[in-house]
Motif scaffolding. Structure first.
Motif, PDB file in Angstrom:
ATOM      1  N   GLY A 163       0.695  -1.383  -0.065  1.00 14.47           N
ATOM      2  CA  GLY A 163       0.110   0.178   0.099  1.00 14.47           C
ATOM      3  C   GLY A 163       0.822   1.432   0.062  1.00 14.47           C
ATOM      4  N   THR A 164       1.929   1.128   0.708  1.00 14.45           N
ATOM      5  CA  THR A 164       2.870   2.372   0.915  1.00 14.45           C
ATOM      6  C   THR A 164       3.663   2.607  -0.514  1.00 14.45           C
ATOM      7  OG1 THR A 164       3.275   1.857   3.058  1.00 14.45           O
ATOM      8  CG2 THR A 164       4.936   3.489   1.967  1.00 14.45           C
ATOM      9  N   MET A 165       3.802   1.496  -1.232  1.00 17.91           N
ATOM     10  CA  MET A 165       4.499   1.677  -2.448  1.00 17.91           C
ATOM     11  C   MET A 165       3.517   2.336  -3.499  1.00 17.91           C
ATOM     12  SD  MET A 165       6.495  -1.337  -4.806  1.00 17.91           S
ATOM     13  CE  MET A 165       7.505  -1.612  -3.266  1.00 17.91           C
ATOM     14  N   GLU A 166       2.000   1.792  -3.639  1.00 13.78           N
ATOM     15  CA  GLU A 166       1.113   2.378  -4.230  1.00 13.78           C
ATOM     16  C   GLU A 166       0.954   3.661  -4.005  1.00 13.78           C
ATOM     17  OE1 GLU A 166      -2.317   0.005  -3.792  1.00 13.78           O
ATOM     18  OE2 GLU A 166      -1.372  -1.832  -5.038  1.00 13.78           O
ATOM     19  N   ALA A 167       0.936   4.132  -2.845  1.00 13.93           N
ATOM     20  CA  ALA A 167       0.798   5.493  -2.355  1.00 13.93           C
ATOM     21  C   ALA A 167       1.862   6.488  -2.942  1.00 13.93           C
ATOM     22  CB  ALA A 167       0.771   5.738  -0.592  1.00 13.93           C
ATOM     23  N   TYR A 168       3.380   5.863  -2.869  1.00 15.84           N
ATOM     24  CA  TYR A 168       4.296   6.638  -3.426  1.00 15.84           C
ATOM     25  C   TYR A 168       4.187   6.883  -4.892  1.00 15.84           C
ATOM     26  CZ  TYR A 168       9.002   7.353  -5.213  1.00 15.84           C
ATOM     27  OH  TYR A 168      10.061   8.032  -5.918  1.00 15.84           O
ATOM     28  N   LEU A 169       3.721   5.761  -5.548  1.00 18.79           N
ATOM     29  CA  LEU A 169       3.566   5.818  -7.222  1.00 18.79           C
ATOM     30  C   LEU A 169       2.449   6.935  -7.564  1.00 18.79           C
ATOM     31  CD1 LEU A 169       3.951   2.199  -8.073  1.00 18.79           C
ATOM     32  CD2 LEU A 169       5.748   3.986  -8.363  1.00 18.79           C
ATOM     33  N   SER A 170       1.549   6.825  -6.484  1.00 23.25           N
ATOM     34  CA  SER A 170       0.065   7.885  -6.875  1.00 23.25           C
ATOM     35  C   SER A 170       0.628   9.284  -6.688  1.00 23.25           C
ATOM     36  CB  SER A 170      -0.812   7.356  -6.008  1.00 23.25           C
ATOM     37  OG  SER A 170      -2.016   8.214  -6.026  1.00 23.25           O
ATOM     38  N   VAL A 171       1.396   9.362  -5.535  1.00 26.63           N
ATOM     39  CA  VAL A 171       2.008  10.835  -5.389  1.00 26.63           C
ATOM     40  C   VAL A 171       2.907  11.183  -6.576  1.00 26.63           C
ATOM     41  CG1 VAL A 171       3.542  12.304  -3.816  1.00 26.63           C
ATOM     42  CG2 VAL A 171       1.721  10.600  -3.060  1.00 26.63           C
ATOM     43  N   VAL A 172       3.600  10.569  -6.926  1.00 25.75           N
ATOM     44  CA  VAL A 172       4.752  10.881  -7.975  1.00 25.75           C
ATOM     45  C   VAL A 172       3.814  10.943  -9.149  1.00 25.75           C
ATOM     46  CG1 VAL A 172       6.437   9.988  -9.448  1.00 25.75           C
ATOM     47  CG2 VAL A 172       6.507   9.639  -7.003  1.00 25.75           C
ATOM     48  N   ALA A 173       2.871  10.152  -9.466  1.00 29.05           N
ATOM     49  CA  ALA A 173       1.942  10.176 -10.626  1.00 29.05           C
ATOM     50  C   ALA A 173       1.224  11.829 -10.474  1.00 29.05           C
ATOM     51  CB  ALA A 173       0.977   9.092 -11.047  1.00 29.05           C
ATOM     52  N   ASN A 174       0.652  11.881  -9.630  1.00 29.05           N
ATOM     53  CA  ASN A 174       0.031  13.053  -9.283  1.00 29.05           C
ATOM     54  C   ASN A 174       0.888  14.182  -9.474  1.00 29.05           C
ATOM     55  OD1 ASN A 174      -2.724  11.940  -8.849  1.00 29.05           O
ATOM     56  ND2 ASN A 174      -2.219  12.018  -6.669  1.00 29.05           N
ATOM     57  N   ARG A 175       2.064  14.476  -9.162  1.00 19.96           N
ATOM     58  CA  ARG A 175       2.916  15.578  -9.265  1.00 19.96           C
ATOM     59  C   ARG A 175       3.269  15.582 -10.571  1.00 19.96           C
ATOM     60  NH1 ARG A 175       8.587  14.870  -6.060  1.00 19.96           N
ATOM     61  NH2 ARG A 175       7.058  15.116  -4.321  1.00 19.96           N
ATOM     62  N   THR A 176       3.583  14.394 -11.415  1.00 17.85           N
ATOM     63  CA  THR A 176       3.753  14.456 -12.836  1.00 17.85           C
ATOM     64  C   THR A 176       2.432  15.071 -13.644  1.00 17.85           C
ATOM     65  OG1 THR A 176       5.179  12.747 -12.919  1.00 17.85           O
ATOM     66  CG2 THR A 176       4.319  12.944 -14.683  1.00 17.85           C
ATOM     67  N   ASN A 177       1.264  14.747 -13.179  1.00 16.64           N
ATOM     68  CA  ASN A 177       0.211  15.187 -13.851  1.00 16.64           C
ATOM     69  C   ASN A 177       0.270  16.819 -13.637  1.00 16.64           C
ATOM     70  OD1 ASN A 177      -0.519  12.802 -14.909  1.00 16.64           O
ATOM     71  ND2 ASN A 177      -1.948  12.193 -13.267  1.00 16.64           N
ATOM     72  N   GLU A 178       0.432  17.132 -12.499  1.00 14.70           N
ATOM     73  CA  GLU A 178       0.359  18.724 -12.448  1.00 14.70           C
ATOM     74  C   GLU A 178       1.418  19.318 -12.986  1.00 14.70           C
ATOM     75  OE1 GLU A 178      -1.596  20.672 -10.354  1.00 14.70           O
ATOM     76  OE2 GLU A 178      -2.826  18.883  -9.757  1.00 14.70           O
ATOM     77  N   ILE A 179       2.679  18.732 -13.432  1.00 17.66           N
ATOM     78  CA  ILE A 179       3.605  19.408 -14.210  1.00 17.66           C
ATOM     79  C   ILE A 179       3.070  19.503 -15.670  1.00 17.66           C
ATOM     80  CG2 ILE A 179       5.965  19.298 -15.022  1.00 17.66           C
ATOM     81  CD1 ILE A 179       6.715  17.967 -12.371  1.00 17.66           C
ATOM     82  N   MET A 180       2.609  18.267 -16.149  1.00 12.34           N
ATOM     83  CA  MET A 180       2.232  18.104 -17.296  1.00 12.34           C
ATOM     84  C   MET A 180       1.072  19.146 -17.742  1.00 12.34           C
ATOM     85  SD  MET A 180       3.978  16.257 -19.168  1.00 12.34           S
ATOM     86  CE  MET A 180       3.216  16.195 -20.670  1.00 12.34           C
ATOM     87  N   LYS A 181       0.166  19.460 -16.692  1.00 13.43           N
ATOM     88  CA  LYS A 181      -1.040  20.346 -16.882  1.00 13.43           C
ATOM     89  C   LYS A 181      -0.701  21.655 -17.003  1.00 13.43           C
ATOM     90  CE  LYS A 181      -3.498  21.243 -13.145  1.00 13.43           C
ATOM     91  NZ  LYS A 181      -4.627  21.317 -12.003  1.00 13.43           N
ATOM     92  N   VAL A 182       0.596  22.123 -16.348  1.00 10.36           N
ATOM     93  CA  VAL A 182       1.073  23.330 -16.423  1.00 10.36           C
ATOM     94  C   VAL A 182       1.568  23.731 -17.793  1.00 10.36           C
ATOM     95  CG1 VAL A 182       2.936  24.969 -15.513  1.00 10.36           C
ATOM     96  CG2 VAL A 182       1.324  23.757 -13.951  1.00 10.36           C
ATOM     97  N   LEU A 183       2.459  22.748 -18.136  1.00  8.37           N
ATOM     98  CA  LEU A 183       2.978  22.701 -19.398  1.00  8.37           C
ATOM     99  C   LEU A 183       2.005  22.671 -20.686  1.00  8.37           C
ATOM    100  CD1 LEU A 183       6.033  20.097 -18.922  1.00  8.37           C
ATOM    101  CD2 LEU A 183       6.042  22.818 -18.966  1.00  8.37           C
ATOM    102  N   THR A 184       0.928  21.939 -20.493  1.00  6.73           N
ATOM    103  CA  THR A 184      -0.322  21.944 -21.535  1.00  6.73           C
ATOM    104  C   THR A 184      -0.938  23.283 -21.505  1.00  6.73           C
ATOM    105  OG1 THR A 184      -0.445  19.502 -21.216  1.00  6.73           O
ATOM    106  CG2 THR A 184      -2.353  20.686 -22.294  1.00  6.73           C
ATOM    107  N   ILE A 185      -1.080  23.891 -20.500  1.00  5.60           N
ATOM    108  CA  ILE A 185      -1.680  25.144 -20.409  1.00  5.60           C
ATOM    109  C   ILE A 185      -0.952  26.309 -21.160  1.00  5.60           C
ATOM    110  CG2 ILE A 185      -2.506  27.070 -18.939  1.00  5.60           C
ATOM    111  CD1 ILE A 185      -3.772  24.677 -16.918  1.00  5.60           C
ATOM    112  N   PHE A 186       0.344  26.372 -20.553  1.00  6.71           N
ATOM    113  CA  PHE A 186       1.456  27.298 -21.176  1.00  6.71           C
ATOM    114  C   PHE A 186       1.316  26.915 -22.719  1.00  6.71           C
ATOM    115  CE2 PHE A 186       5.698  28.294 -22.663  1.00  6.71           C
ATOM    116  CZ  PHE A 186       5.793  29.543 -22.044  1.00  6.71           C
ATOM    117  N   SER A 187       1.298  25.901 -23.312  1.00  9.07           N
ATOM    118  CA  SER A 187       1.324  25.531 -24.838  1.00  9.07           C
ATOM    119  C   SER A 187       0.047  25.974 -25.407  1.00  9.07           C
ATOM    120  CB  SER A 187       1.616  24.256 -25.053  1.00  9.07           C
ATOM    121  OG  SER A 187       2.861  23.488 -24.446  1.00  9.07           O
ATOM    122  N   ALA A 188      -0.796  25.741 -24.586  1.00  2.00           N
ATOM    123  CA  ALA A 188      -2.138  26.007 -25.132  1.00  2.00           C
ATOM    124  C   ALA A 188      -2.448  27.814 -25.429  1.00  2.00           C
ATOM    125  CB  ALA A 188      -3.601  25.521 -24.460  1.00  2.00           C
ATOM    126  N   VAL A 189      -1.860  28.360 -24.432  1.00  2.00           N
ATOM    127  CA  VAL A 189      -1.898  29.702 -24.433  1.00  2.00           C
ATOM    128  C   VAL A 189      -0.980  30.238 -25.508  1.00  2.00           C
ATOM    129  CG1 VAL A 189      -1.443  31.911 -23.117  1.00  2.00           C
ATOM    130  CG2 VAL A 189      -2.659  30.173 -21.898  1.00  2.00           C
TER     131      VAL A 189
END
Length: 333
Positions: free
Chosen positions: A246-272
């Motif tokens: 469960g801890t390993m899944e939580a780690y991967l989930s946190v890292v994936a969420n962080r990556t998604n946040e970064i990708m969202k910022v880059l996508t918005i920047f590209s869209a603008v």
């Protein structure tokens, strides 16, 4: 170098010494004998076990083998056991497995181990002050040693649980690849404990059921207590493994969420930037007849158009919730 420690209880008088004390013990007497052998070699242990005491050659072979799993074999005049315990340095993730072979007879106990065994040393040191350990029977002496070996699992499990709890707290605060590395090392440590505990639990279950003929009936309750401890250890190991998963899944989930946040910022920047690039590209073409090219207010118009489009897109993203917007505070009623 092979070392022998011999304890002989004669008429409630305890004597301790080396292997020469074995000659004073008689197999047909009620004297209690304990022979503890450390760092055995084939040249020193086989003559003692096979020729002098008549133990089976396969049992002697298992005694010297470092990889024998916990087991029980019954022979006409004695019972043969293999027990194992594990010592793990949770900080350095270094594990050591200790094996002890035991030949249990009516009035004797032979224990053989390659490396110093804390449980055997503790019982040896306790004997002068509590000779009842040997007086109650050699099976009770064996129980005393195995009980300490099993109890050694608990501190290791507690340390592992504390490490996993700390990792869970830090992962949600700031996930780091070092945490995943530590978690994988802890999982390897718990698997080492699991591989050692499962066959030993089955062995202790056999003894507690009364399968070992030379374990006195009144002492079965003590081995049942060890079996209960071993069962709790196995259950704790399974719980810890699930917690680590469960801890390993939580780690991967946190890292994936962080990556998604970064990708969202880059996508918005590209869209603008996309419509702004389009406008700049249109007015940057090298055609001679572009209406706004020679217009006095063409340059500020193009800049204003870019700023307006960028602003409208940011407002649109904000209203859609794609850009973080302040949370509404609840009103007290």
């Amino acid at each position: 170098m092979t070392t022998f420690r011999v304890a002989l209880l004669v008429n409630n008088e305890l004597r301790r010494g080396d292997e020469s004390l074995i000659d004073e013990w008689r197999a047909d007497s009620d004297d209690r004998l304990w022979v503890d052998v450390q760092e055995p070699t084939q040249e020193t242990i086989e003559p003692l076990l096979e020729q002098r005491f008549g133990f089976h050659e396969l049992a002697a072979e298992d005694t010297l083998s470092p990889n024998t799993l916990p087991k029980y074999d019954s022979f006409p005049n004695y019972d043969f056991f293999i027990f194992r315990t594990v010592a793990i340095n949770v900080t350095e993730h270094i594990s050591e497995t200790y094996k002890i072979a035991a030949f249990l007879g009516r009035n004797f106990l032979f224990t053989v181990h390659r490396r110093p065994l804390e449980a055997a040393n503790n019982v040896w040191d306790r004997l002068p002050g509590d000779r009842r350990i040997l007086a109650r029977g050699n099976d009770f002496l064996l129980y005393s040693i195995v009980d300490m070996m099993v109890d050694a699992y608990f501190p290791v499990l507690e340390q592992i649980e504390e490490c996993v709890d700390d990792l869970q707290d830090t992962i949600f605060e700031n996930a780091d690849p070092m945490q995943l590395d530590e978690l994988l090392h802890l999982k390897r440590d718990i698997n080492v404990l699991r591989r050692s505990s499962l066959p030993q639990r089955e062995l202790l279950n056999q003894i507690s059921r009364g399968d070992a003929k030379l374990v006195q009936r009144e002492h079965l309750i003590y081995f049942r207590d060890i079996y209960d401890h071993m069962f709790r250890i196995s259950e704790t190991i399974d719980v810890d493994r699930d917690q680590m998963t469960g801890t390993m899944e939580a780690y991967l989930s946190v890292v994936a969420n962080r990556t998604n946040e970064i990708m969202k910022v880059l996508t918005i920047f590209s869209a603008v930037m996309l419509p702004l690039t389009l406008i700049a590209g249109i007015y940057g073409m090298n055609f001679e007849h572009i209406p706004e090219l020679h217009w006095l207010h063409g340059y500020p118009f193009a800049l204003g158009l870019m700023i307006s489009i960028a602003g409208l897109m940011l407002v649109y993203f904000w209203r859609k919730g794609w850009i973080a917007r302040p949370r509404k505070r609840g009103h007290d009623h």
